[in-house]
Design a protein around this motif. Structure first.
Motif, PDB file in Angstrom:
ATOM      1  N   TYR A  64       0.721  -0.642  -0.561  1.00 15.79           N
ATOM      2  CA  TYR A  64       0.026   0.109  -0.240  1.00 15.79           C
ATOM      3  C   TYR A  64       1.007   1.047  -0.092  1.00 15.79           C
ATOM      4  O   TYR A  64       1.805   1.373   0.708  1.00 15.79           O
ATOM      5  CB  TYR A  64      -1.363  -0.112   1.659  1.00 15.79           C
ATOM      6  CG  TYR A  64      -1.664  -1.258   1.089  1.00 15.79           C
ATOM      7  CD1 TYR A  64      -2.786  -1.779   0.527  1.00 15.79           C
ATOM      8  CD2 TYR A  64      -1.417  -2.424   1.987  1.00 15.79           C
ATOM      9  CE1 TYR A  64      -3.116  -2.845   0.542  1.00 15.79           C
ATOM     10  CE2 TYR A  64      -2.440  -3.317   2.415  1.00 15.79           C
ATOM     11  CZ  TYR A  64      -2.993  -3.866   1.652  1.00 15.79           C
ATOM     12  OH  TYR A  64      -4.166  -4.749   1.197  1.00 15.79           O
ATOM     13  N   GLN A 107     -10.180   8.076   4.120  1.00 17.24           N
ATOM     14  CA  GLN A 107     -10.861   7.222   4.840  1.00 17.24           C
ATOM     15  C   GLN A 107     -11.286   6.068   4.425  1.00 17.24           C
ATOM     16  O   GLN A 107     -11.489   4.809   4.613  1.00 17.24           O
ATOM     17  CB  GLN A 107     -11.745   8.122   6.466  1.00 17.24           C
ATOM     18  CG  GLN A 107     -10.618   8.120   6.986  1.00 17.24           C
ATOM     19  CD  GLN A 107     -11.322   9.818   8.026  1.00 17.24           C
ATOM     20  OE1 GLN A 107     -12.882   9.463   7.655  1.00 17.24           O
ATOM     21  NE2 GLN A 107     -11.211  10.033   8.734  1.00 17.24           N
ATOM     22  N   TRP A 148     -10.191   4.493   1.656  1.00 14.53           N
ATOM     23  CA  TRP A 148     -10.122   4.063   0.937  1.00 14.53           C
ATOM     24  C   TRP A 148      -9.357   3.209   2.101  1.00 14.53           C
ATOM     25  O   TRP A 148      -9.374   2.204   2.098  1.00 14.53           O
ATOM     26  CB  TRP A 148      -8.075   4.449   0.519  1.00 14.53           C
ATOM     27  CG  TRP A 148      -7.400   4.083  -0.021  1.00 14.53           C
ATOM     28  CD1 TRP A 148      -7.355   3.207  -1.378  1.00 14.53           C
ATOM     29  CD2 TRP A 148      -5.919   4.070   0.041  1.00 14.53           C
ATOM     30  NE1 TRP A 148      -5.824   3.324  -1.815  1.00 14.53           N
ATOM     31  CE2 TRP A 148      -5.210   3.267  -0.689  1.00 14.53           C
ATOM     32  CE3 TRP A 148      -5.178   4.332   1.654  1.00 14.53           C
ATOM     33  CZ2 TRP A 148      -3.690   3.197  -0.816  1.00 14.53           C
ATOM     34  CZ3 TRP A 148      -3.875   4.166   1.394  1.00 14.53           C
ATOM     35  CH2 TRP A 148      -3.496   3.213   0.327  1.00 14.53           C
ATOM     36  N   GLU A 149      -8.967   3.872   2.553  1.00 18.86           N
ATOM     37  CA  GLU A 149      -8.177   2.802   4.323  1.00 18.86           C
ATOM     38  C   GLU A 149      -9.352   2.062   4.688  1.00 18.86           C
ATOM     39  O   GLU A 149      -8.729   0.627   4.896  1.00 18.86           O
ATOM     40  CB  GLU A 149      -8.203   4.029   5.629  1.00 18.86           C
ATOM     41  CG  GLU A 149      -6.940   3.346   6.446  1.00 18.86           C
ATOM     42  CD  GLU A 149      -7.088   4.321   7.524  1.00 18.86           C
ATOM     43  OE1 GLU A 149      -6.092   4.358   8.049  1.00 18.86           O
ATOM     44  OE2 GLU A 149      -8.275   4.883   7.792  1.00 18.86           O
ATOM     45  N   SER A 150     -10.473   2.159   4.782  1.00 16.70           N
ATOM     46  CA  SER A 150     -11.426   1.394   5.253  1.00 16.70           C
ATOM     47  C   SER A 150     -11.142   0.192   3.889  1.00 16.70           C
ATOM     48  O   SER A 150     -11.680  -0.989   4.889  1.00 16.70           O
ATOM     49  CB  SER A 150     -12.986   1.939   5.000  1.00 16.70           C
ATOM     50  OG  SER A 150     -13.007   2.420   5.923  1.00 16.70           O
TER      51      SER A 150
END
Length: 133
Positions: A12, A116, A118-120
């Motif tokens: 990532y 957020q 994308w992170e989720s």
């Protein structure tokens, strides 16, 4: 470098674009290495018969997800992250999540929301991968 990325199944990356669509100064050496390896990979694949290609790609078996930051007020908006995605795919990486562009022109609240999300998605993907084991 490339060997470090190849040691992982998933990578990532969060990156920003600086002037003229280039990486920030700290990322120049890394990106030059990626570009050089991608160019060599393209040249080598032209000499291989079909079927041998995946064996020659150093990032085969590695999946990537990239969030790239920039400002759409500039001509080369998020260019570094988009180009990095292309180069890593040339090196054999698979796309785990489509590269997202986070526009600094839209303000910090929207940037934070996009990041957020994308992170989720990454967290959900990792949970699913762990459950497959």
């Amino acid at each position: 470098g490339i060997k470090d990325l190849a040691m992982h199944k998933r990578v990532y990356i969060i990156c920003s674009t600086s002037g003229l669509g280039r990486p920030p100064r700290d990322g120049e050496t890394f990106y030059s290495n990626v570009q050089l390896n991608a160019m060599r990979c393209k040249e080598n694949l032209e000499d291989l018969s079909i079927g041998d290609e995946e064996n020659e790609k150093p990032l085969a078996g590695t999946s990537i997800a990239i969030a790239t930051l920039g400002s759409s007020a500039l001509e080369d908006f998020a260019k570094f992250g988009l180009d990095l995605t292309e180069e890593l795919v040339t090196l054999g990486a698979a796309i785990a999540l489509d590269t997202i562009t986070i526009d600094g022109k839209n303000g910090k609240t929207e940037q934070k929301q996009m990041f957020q999300q994308w992170e989720s998605r990454i967290i959900q993907m990792e949970k699913e991968r762990l459950m497959e084991r």
